[in-house]
Design a protein around this motif. Structure first.
Motif, PDB file in Angstrom:
ATOM      1  N   MET A  91       0.844  -1.314   0.067  1.00 44.39           N
ATOM      2  CA  MET A  91      -0.027   0.199  -0.036  1.00 44.39           C
ATOM      3  C   MET A  91       0.836   1.263   0.044  1.00 44.39           C
ATOM      4  N   ARG A  92       1.953   1.185   0.895  1.00 42.34           N
ATOM      5  CA  ARG A  92       2.789   2.293   0.772  1.00 42.34           C
ATOM      6  C   ARG A  92       3.416   2.724  -0.416  1.00 42.34           C
ATOM      7  N   VAL A  93       3.889   1.614  -1.103  1.00 43.29           N
ATOM      8  CA  VAL A  93       4.600   1.673  -2.468  1.00 43.29           C
ATOM      9  C   VAL A  93       3.508   2.325  -3.620  1.00 43.29           C
ATOM     10  N   VAL A  94       2.321   1.847  -3.530  1.00 43.45           N
ATOM     11  CA  VAL A  94       1.062   2.466  -4.226  1.00 43.45           C
ATOM     12  C   VAL A  94       1.032   4.018  -4.110  1.00 43.45           C
ATOM     13  N   LEU A  95       0.973   4.460  -2.854  1.00 41.05           N
ATOM     14  CA  LEU A  95       0.951   5.715  -2.230  1.00 41.05           C
ATOM     15  C   LEU A  95       1.864   6.452  -2.959  1.00 41.05           C
ATOM     16  N   ALA A 103       1.737   6.899  -6.473  1.00 45.08           N
ATOM     17  CA  ALA A 103       0.848   8.035  -7.123  1.00 45.08           C
ATOM     18  C   ALA A 103       1.262   9.474  -6.658  1.00 45.08           C
ATOM     19  N   LEU A 104       2.141   9.726  -5.479  1.00 44.20           N
ATOM     20  CA  LEU A 104       2.578  10.993  -5.285  1.00 44.20           C
ATOM     21  C   LEU A 104       3.774  11.254  -6.400  1.00 44.20           C
ATOM     22  N   ILE A 105       4.624  10.233  -6.707  1.00 39.06           N
ATOM     23  CA  ILE A 105       5.603  10.743  -7.859  1.00 39.06           C
ATOM     24  C   ILE A 105       4.923  11.122  -9.169  1.00 39.06           C
ATOM     25  N   THR A 106       3.703  10.247  -9.447  1.00 38.91           N
ATOM     26  CA  THR A 106       3.118  10.550 -10.825  1.00 38.91           C
ATOM     27  C   THR A 106       2.598  11.962 -10.627  1.00 38.91           C
ATOM     28  N   VAL A 107       2.252  12.554  -9.473  1.00 35.45           N
ATOM     29  CA  VAL A 107       1.482  13.779  -9.368  1.00 35.45           C
ATOM     30  C   VAL A 107       2.803  14.864  -9.326  1.00 35.45           C
ATOM     31  N   SER A 108       3.895  14.537  -8.804  1.00 37.09           N
ATOM     32  CA  SER A 108       5.206  15.321  -8.736  1.00 37.09           C
ATOM     33  C   SER A 108       5.636  15.526 -10.196  1.00 37.09           C
ATOM     34  N   GLU A 109       5.781  14.498 -10.767  1.00 38.68           N
ATOM     35  CA  GLU A 109       6.232  14.427 -12.155  1.00 38.68           C
ATOM     36  C   GLU A 109       5.233  15.567 -13.000  1.00 38.68           C
ATOM     37  N   ALA A 110       4.068  15.141 -12.923  1.00 39.91           N
ATOM     38  CA  ALA A 110       3.241  15.893 -13.815  1.00 39.91           C
ATOM     39  C   ALA A 110       3.182  17.443 -13.661  1.00 39.91           C
ATOM     40  N   ALA A 146      10.478  13.655  -6.801  1.00 41.62           N
ATOM     41  CA  ALA A 146      10.225  12.799  -7.872  1.00 41.62           C
ATOM     42  C   ALA A 146      11.365  11.947  -7.964  1.00 41.62           C
ATOM     43  N   TYR A 147      12.762  12.372  -8.156  1.00 36.34           N
ATOM     44  CA  TYR A 147      14.170  11.572  -8.218  1.00 36.34           C
ATOM     45  C   TYR A 147      14.035  10.779  -7.042  1.00 36.34           C
ATOM     46  N   PHE A 148      13.956  11.295  -5.704  1.00 37.01           N
ATOM     47  CA  PHE A 148      14.051  10.607  -4.270  1.00 37.01           C
ATOM     48  C   PHE A 148      12.936   9.399  -4.456  1.00 37.01           C
ATOM     49  N   GLY A 149      11.667   9.761  -5.018  1.00 41.83           N
ATOM     50  CA  GLY A 149      10.404   8.578  -4.651  1.00 41.83           C
ATOM     51  C   GLY A 149      10.964   7.518  -5.571  1.00 41.83           C
ATOM     52  N   ILE A 150      11.300   7.962  -6.827  1.00 39.84           N
ATOM     53  CA  ILE A 150      11.894   6.761  -7.798  1.00 39.84           C
ATOM     54  C   ILE A 150      12.841   6.027  -7.436  1.00 39.84           C
ATOM     55  N   SER A 151      13.887   6.632  -6.798  1.00 42.37           N
ATOM     56  CA  SER A 151      14.822   5.919  -6.293  1.00 42.37           C
ATOM     57  C   SER A 151      14.570   4.732  -5.099  1.00 42.37           C
ATOM     58  N   LEU A 152      13.374   5.036  -4.489  1.00 38.67           N
ATOM     59  CA  LEU A 152      12.729   4.344  -3.312  1.00 38.67           C
ATOM     60  C   LEU A 152      11.908   2.991  -4.055  1.00 38.67           C
ATOM     61  N   LYS A 193      13.277   0.130  -5.745  1.00 41.78           N
ATOM     62  CA  LYS A 193      13.868  -1.023  -5.069  1.00 41.78           C
ATOM     63  C   LYS A 193      12.742  -2.442  -4.830  1.00 41.78           C
ATOM     64  N   GLN A 194      11.559  -1.780  -4.890  1.00 38.84           N
ATOM     65  CA  GLN A 194      10.302  -2.653  -4.657  1.00 38.84           C
ATOM     66  C   GLN A 194       9.526  -3.168  -5.593  1.00 38.84           C
ATOM     67  N   ILE A 195       9.685  -2.429  -6.960  1.00 33.27           N
ATOM     68  CA  ILE A 195       8.613  -2.785  -8.271  1.00 33.27           C
ATOM     69  C   ILE A 195       9.422  -3.195  -9.216  1.00 33.27           C
ATOM     70  N   THR A 196       8.789  -3.740 -10.156  1.00 34.13           N
ATOM     71  CA  THR A 196       9.715  -4.160 -11.201  1.00 34.13           C
ATOM     72  C   THR A 196       9.526  -2.758 -12.329  1.00 34.13           C
ATOM     73  N   ALA A 197      10.557  -3.128 -13.497  1.00 34.79           N
ATOM     74  CA  ALA A 197      10.709  -2.280 -14.281  1.00 34.79           C
ATOM     75  C   ALA A 197       9.266  -1.937 -15.087  1.00 34.79           C
ATOM     76  N   ASN A 198       8.846  -2.882 -15.392  1.00 31.31           N
ATOM     77  CA  ASN A 198       7.504  -2.743 -16.086  1.00 31.31           C
ATOM     78  C   ASN A 198       6.411  -1.935 -15.499  1.00 31.31           C
ATOM     79  N   ILE A 199       6.149  -2.157 -14.193  1.00 26.37           N
ATOM     80  CA  ILE A 199       5.106  -1.501 -13.422  1.00 26.37           C
ATOM     81  C   ILE A 199       5.867   0.195 -13.419  1.00 26.37           C
ATOM     82  N   TYR A 200       6.902   0.326 -13.065  1.00 32.21           N
ATOM     83  CA  TYR A 200       7.450   1.816 -13.255  1.00 32.21           C
ATOM     84  C   TYR A 200       7.303   2.161 -14.383  1.00 32.21           C
TER      85      TYR A 200
END
Length: 311
Positions: A1-5, A8-15, A227-233, A236-243
């Motif tokens: 759940m934390r990864v999903v959140l 979502a925050l990374i998506t908004v920040s990049e956008a 955005a860069y900090f969140g992506i670096s986290l 470590k927990q999701i696959t490249a496809n999901i990212y």
């Protein structure tokens, strides 16, 4: 759940990149705004990384050359992308940036010797159809559209370089690379000027006036550093496809939606259909190319050197 959140925050920040760039208007030259963005982004990483890792930032003594090269590429990619935002609607910039996976495909074949599989070529053909439908050379936005396309090429060059050097996220090199990028862009303060950093702009819809510098800080901290900090986290927990799904499809859609909500930008019909096809084919190609290469670099935050451990 934390990864999903966090995703979502990374998506908004990049956008929000295009929104913050456009909100500064002409008050700050774009060259200087790019310097501010990387400076504030690096400052955010300098505070966030030690708190998250529990370790102080260490200078990458054995990796200076690669850190500087990646920093220069980050500076170039962010500068060109932000410049594109000043020329065209947000939807145009994010859609044409999404050509990046196809440049990765081309550069990987040319410089890394990775074979061009038949399905890659088919997907590339679909992307070309999407570009034709989006009509990048039509109307008065042709120059900005080409600038956005070049951003995809720069980003792809950065990813290809990291793959060539054998990168995966292992440390805090991203801070040093971003700080290097800020240093490289610092001459903008002299060449373009510092801008009207003390200027206040009235926003009738909000009923108040806000300093222009606020948007520069948000561009650096929210859109870049976080955005860069969140992506670096999350990498470590999701696959490249999901990212890739988030980065190539979801973020551009959110960015285009913000462009409509904040600035009333309505993409042309050709941009909607052609851009949609380009985004989908870009994700498809990235998914296919990532099979069996789960540790391959996919983002500038993956710029730490792999350390082999001998038993």
């Amino acid at each position: 759940m934390r990864v999903v959140l966090l995703l979502a925050l990374i998506t908004v920040s990049e956008a929000t990149i295009g929104v913050f760039v456009k909100l500064t208007g002409d008050a700050i030259p774009i060259q200087t705004l790019n310097f501010y963005a990387l400076s504030f982004g690096a400052a955010f990483l300098a505070m966030a990384i030690p708190r998250a890792t529990g370790r102080p930032l260490r200078f990458p003594r054995g990796n200076v050359k690669d850190t500087v090269i990646i920093g220069a590429l980050i500076a170039a990619q962010i500068s060109v992308f932000n410049y594109a935002m000043t020329l065209v609607p947000i939807a145009n910039a994010v859609v044409f940036w999404s050509i990046a996976p196809f440049f990765v495909f081309i550069f990987s074949a040319l410089f890394l010797g990775e074979p061009a599989k038949k399905n890659y070529v088919l997907i590339f053909g679909l992307a070309l159809v999407g570009i034709v439908l989006a009509k990048p050379l039509a109307g008065g936005d042709w120059y900005g559209n080409l600038v956005a396309l070049s951003t995809g090429a720069i980003y792809a060059g950065m990813v290809t370089y990291m793959r060539h050097e054998g990168r995966e996220e292992t440390g805090n090199d991203i801070f040093w690379s971003m700080a290097t990028g800020a240093i490289l862009l610092s001459p903008a303060l002299v060449l373009a000027g510092s801008g009207e950093v003390g200027k206040f702009v009235a926003y009738p819809a909000l009923g108040l006036s806000l300093p222009v510098m606020l948007w520069a800080v948000c561009l650096g901290v929210v859109s870049t550093g976080f955005a860069y900090f969140g992506i670096s986290l999350v990498l470590k927990q999701i696959t490249a496809n999901i990212y890739s799904l988030v980065d190539i499809i979801v973020s551009p859609i959110v960015a285009a939606t913000l462009g409509y909500l904040v600035f009333g930008e309505v993409p042309a019909q050709g941009m909607i259909f052609g851009g949609g096809l380009l985004l989908l084919s870009g994700f498809w190609l990235t998914r296919e190319m990532s099979r069996g290469k789960e540790t391959a670099a996919a983002h500038p935050c993956q710029c730490g050197r792999i350390k082999a451990v001998s038993g």
